[in-house]
Design a protein around this motif. Structure first.
Motif, mmCIF file in Angstrom:
data_model
loop_
_atom_site.group_PDB
_atom_site.id
_atom_site.type_symbol
_atom_site.label_atom_id
_atom_site.label_comp_id
_atom_site.label_asym_id
_atom_site.label_seq_id
_atom_site.Cartn_x
_atom_site.Cartn_y
_atom_site.Cartn_z
ATOM 1 N N UNK A 63 1.121 -0.885 0.066
ATOM 2 C CA UNK A 63 0.186 -0.139 -0.107
ATOM 3 C C UNK A 63 0.722 0.978 0.461
ATOM 4 N N UNK A 64 1.487 1.240 0.531
ATOM 5 C CA UNK A 64 2.912 2.525 0.968
ATOM 6 C C UNK A 64 3.820 2.998 -0.527
ATOM 7 N N UNK A 65 3.721 1.640 -1.104
ATOM 8 C CA UNK A 65 4.690 1.470 -2.124
ATOM 9 C C UNK A 65 3.840 2.601 -3.195
ATOM 10 N N UNK A 66 2.630 2.282 -3.376
ATOM 11 C CA UNK A 66 1.562 3.212 -4.154
ATOM 12 C C UNK A 66 1.441 4.365 -3.591
ATOM 13 N N UNK A 67 1.191 4.374 -2.207
ATOM 14 C CA UNK A 67 1.418 6.396 -1.859
ATOM 15 C C UNK A 67 2.747 7.066 -2.327
ATOM 16 N N UNK A 72 6.557 10.508 -4.202
ATOM 17 C CA UNK A 72 7.382 10.740 -5.227
ATOM 18 C C UNK A 72 7.604 10.961 -6.761
ATOM 19 N N UNK A 73 6.701 10.797 -7.382
ATOM 20 C CA UNK A 73 6.102 11.244 -8.816
ATOM 21 C C UNK A 73 7.103 9.965 -9.821
ATOM 22 N N UNK A 74 6.547 8.823 -9.405
ATOM 23 C CA UNK A 74 6.833 7.681 -9.942
ATOM 24 C C UNK A 74 8.829 7.619 -9.375
ATOM 25 N N UNK A 75 9.512 7.860 -8.837
ATOM 26 C CA UNK A 75 10.556 7.471 -8.094
ATOM 27 C C UNK A 75 11.150 6.976 -7.621
ATOM 28 N N UNK A 76 10.225 5.593 -6.927
ATOM 29 C CA UNK A 76 10.020 4.988 -5.904
ATOM 30 C C UNK A 76 12.010 3.977 -6.447
#
Length: 135
Positions: A63-67, A72-76
């Protein structure tokens, strides 16, 4: 289309976290239905607490990955995923141990205070160790 190696690792870890979430949820309900907690009290409490910790930490990691992906605007990166799993693992252990200490008759405020101090220091120590060895 070129796929980065880091992206494959991140997807693989997310797949493992999601599989852990599903397996621990299924195990939780199987234990709840098929194991008699009054007859096998120690086994029931230990397996239920283990599946609870794995269920909460793996679900909140995904869940936190998607948050974080939105924030971070897809810079995870992979260390974001692993740090969120570590943080939720400690939070789930905190709730589990606080319930255990309070059920043993310890003071609410003292047990929560000492557990907070313990897990904050443990998280900071593991953060320092992980920052020197980036994946």
């Amino acid at each position: 289309m070129k796929i980065k190696k880091n992206n494959i690792k991140k997807r693989f870890i997310l797949l493992i976290m999601f599989a852990t979430f599903l397996l621990s949820l299924v195990t939780f309900f199987l234990i709840l239905n098929y194991l008699d907690p009054y007859m096998y009290k120690a086994v029931a409490i230990s397996t239920m607490s283990l599946t609870f910790v794995l269920w909460v930490s793996s679900f909140m990691c995904v869940f936190l990955y998607f948050i974080k992906k939105i924030y971070f605007r897809s810079k995870v990166y992979i260390h974001h995923v692993l740090s969120s799993f570590r943080q939720w693992f400690f939070i789930a252990l905190f709730f589990l141990f606080s319930v255990a200490f309070i059920s043993m008759g310890a003071s609410f405020f003292l047990s929560v205070f000492f557990l907070l101090i313990f897990f904050i220091f443990l998280d900071r120590k593991s953060t320092r160790l992980n920052s020197s060895h980036q994946i």
